[in-house]
Design a protein around this motif. Structure first.
Motif, PDB file in Angstrom:
ATOM      1  N   ASP A  97       1.119  -0.910  -0.079  1.00  0.00           N
ATOM      2  CA  ASP A  97       0.237   0.092   0.259  1.00  0.00           C
ATOM      3  C   ASP A  97       0.950   1.020  -0.081  1.00  0.00           C
ATOM      4  O   ASP A  97       0.278   1.832  -0.267  1.00  0.00           O
ATOM      5  CB  ASP A  97      -0.870  -0.047   1.186  1.00  0.00           C
ATOM      6  N   ARG A  98       2.285   1.536   0.545  1.00  0.00           N
ATOM      7  CA  ARG A  98       2.959   2.449   0.564  1.00  0.00           C
ATOM      8  C   ARG A  98       2.949   2.265  -0.465  1.00  0.00           C
ATOM      9  O   ARG A  98       4.459   3.880  -0.800  1.00  0.00           O
ATOM     10  CB  ARG A  98       4.275   2.123   1.470  1.00  0.00           C
ATOM     11  N   GLU A  99       4.247   1.504  -1.731  1.00  0.00           N
ATOM     12  CA  GLU A  99       4.906   1.435  -1.920  1.00  0.00           C
ATOM     13  C   GLU A  99       4.368   2.731  -3.721  1.00  0.00           C
ATOM     14  O   GLU A  99       3.215   1.742  -3.516  1.00  0.00           O
ATOM     15  CB  GLU A  99       5.875   0.741  -2.861  1.00  0.00           C
ATOM     16  N   PRO A 100       4.317   3.418  -3.952  1.00  0.00           N
ATOM     17  CA  PRO A 100       4.180   3.778  -5.175  1.00  0.00           C
ATOM     18  C   PRO A 100       4.637   2.734  -6.572  1.00  0.00           C
ATOM     19  O   PRO A 100       5.045   2.355  -6.156  1.00  0.00           O
ATOM     20  CB  PRO A 100       4.791   4.941  -5.433  1.00  0.00           C
ATOM     21  N   GLU A 101       3.366   2.952  -7.254  1.00  0.00           N
ATOM     22  CA  GLU A 101       3.591   2.029  -8.437  1.00  0.00           C
ATOM     23  C   GLU A 101       4.733   2.490  -9.871  1.00  0.00           C
ATOM     24  O   GLU A 101       4.795   3.773  -9.684  1.00  0.00           O
ATOM     25  CB  GLU A 101       2.536   1.751  -9.694  1.00  0.00           C
ATOM     26  N   THR A 102       5.452   1.115  -9.582  1.00  0.00           N
ATOM     27  CA  THR A 102       7.140   2.375 -10.740  1.00  0.00           C
ATOM     28  C   THR A 102       6.352   1.471 -12.325  1.00  0.00           C
ATOM     29  O   THR A 102       5.687   1.007 -12.274  1.00  0.00           O
ATOM     30  CB  THR A 102       7.931   1.174 -10.508  1.00  0.00           C
ATOM     31  N   PRO A 103       6.760   2.566 -13.058  1.00  0.00           N
ATOM     32  CA  PRO A 103       6.165   2.452 -14.401  1.00  0.00           C
ATOM     33  C   PRO A 103       7.335   1.203 -15.211  1.00  0.00           C
ATOM     34  O   PRO A 103       8.401   1.153 -14.587  1.00  0.00           O
ATOM     35  CB  PRO A 103       6.456   3.907 -15.003  1.00  0.00           C
ATOM     36  N   LYS A 104       6.493   1.181 -16.051  1.00  0.00           N
ATOM     37  CA  LYS A 104       6.741  -0.712 -16.581  1.00  0.00           C
ATOM     38  C   LYS A 104       8.224   0.679 -18.032  1.00  0.00           C
ATOM     39  O   LYS A 104       7.309   1.159 -18.718  1.00  0.00           O
ATOM     40  CB  LYS A 104       5.824  -1.353 -16.845  1.00  0.00           C
ATOM     41  N   LEU A 105       8.932  -0.295 -17.905  1.00  0.00           N
ATOM     42  CA  LEU A 105       9.739   0.037 -19.079  1.00  0.00           C
ATOM     43  C   LEU A 105       9.933  -0.615 -20.052  1.00  0.00           C
ATOM     44  O   LEU A 105       9.557  -1.791 -19.943  1.00  0.00           O
ATOM     45  CB  LEU A 105      11.662   0.096 -18.257  1.00  0.00           C
ATOM     46  N   LYS A 106      10.062   0.017 -21.073  1.00  0.00           N
ATOM     47  CA  LYS A 106       9.769   0.093 -22.480  1.00  0.00           C
ATOM     48  C   LYS A 106      10.872  -1.006 -22.700  1.00  0.00           C
ATOM     49  O   LYS A 106      12.556   0.030 -22.848  1.00  0.00           O
ATOM     50  CB  LYS A 106       9.855   0.557 -23.531  1.00  0.00           C
ATOM     51  N   ARG A 107      10.769  -2.363 -23.391  1.00  0.00           N
ATOM     52  CA  ARG A 107      11.275  -3.283 -23.993  1.00  0.00           C
ATOM     53  C   ARG A 107      12.029  -2.897 -24.937  1.00  0.00           C
ATOM     54  O   ARG A 107      11.931  -2.629 -26.405  1.00  0.00           O
ATOM     55  CB  ARG A 107      11.042  -4.356 -24.197  1.00  0.00           C
TER      56      ARG A 107
END
Length: 131
Positions: A97-107
């Motif tokens: 709940d505390r961790e911000p969502e990390t964006p997925k890196l494009k391959r």
């Protein structure tokens, strides 16, 4: 003869109505139990793997991955059933709940070999080798 047929139909209808009422009661009890399970699991010291799956919304293999990584702690075994410590489950849920969502890196697309490197090395080898 019609009297017996009608009597049998009435008995069958009564049995059918009784079964329908029993089925409805069983469904209500099942709904109460399934809704109460997460609340009971929250108060327990340890939960089963199946309850942990329900609470986390993941599969059995993911639960065992989390146990191996140390994100979850095993609780005491109850018979043959493996249990998970409820405090570690709560801690995991709080971290998520505390961790911000990390964006997925494009391959990046793979580099294609154009063959120029091979031609260049062949030309260099011709210059180096005596003719």
């Amino acid at each position: 003869m019609k009297g017996q047929g009608e009597e049998q139909d009435n008995i069958l209808r009564a049995i059918y109505e009784e079964l329908r009422g029993l089925r409805q009661s069983v469904n209500e009890i099942h709904t109460k139990i399934s809704n109460a399970a997460p609340a009971q699991a929250a108060r327990a010291l340890a939960v089963s793997i199946e309850q942990a799956q329900t609470l986390l919304g993941c599969g059995r293999s993911r639960i065992f991955e989390l146990l191996r990584s140390g994100a979850l702690r095993r609780g005491p075994k109850v018979g043959r059933a493996a249990m998970i410590c409820a405090k570690s489950l709560e801690a995991l849920l709080e971290r998520v709940d505390r961790e911000p969502e990390t964006p997925k890196l494009k391959r990046r697309p793979a580099r294609r070999d154009t063959g120029q490197g091979k031609r260049e090395s062949a030309a260099i080898l011709k210059l180096i080798r005596p003719a």
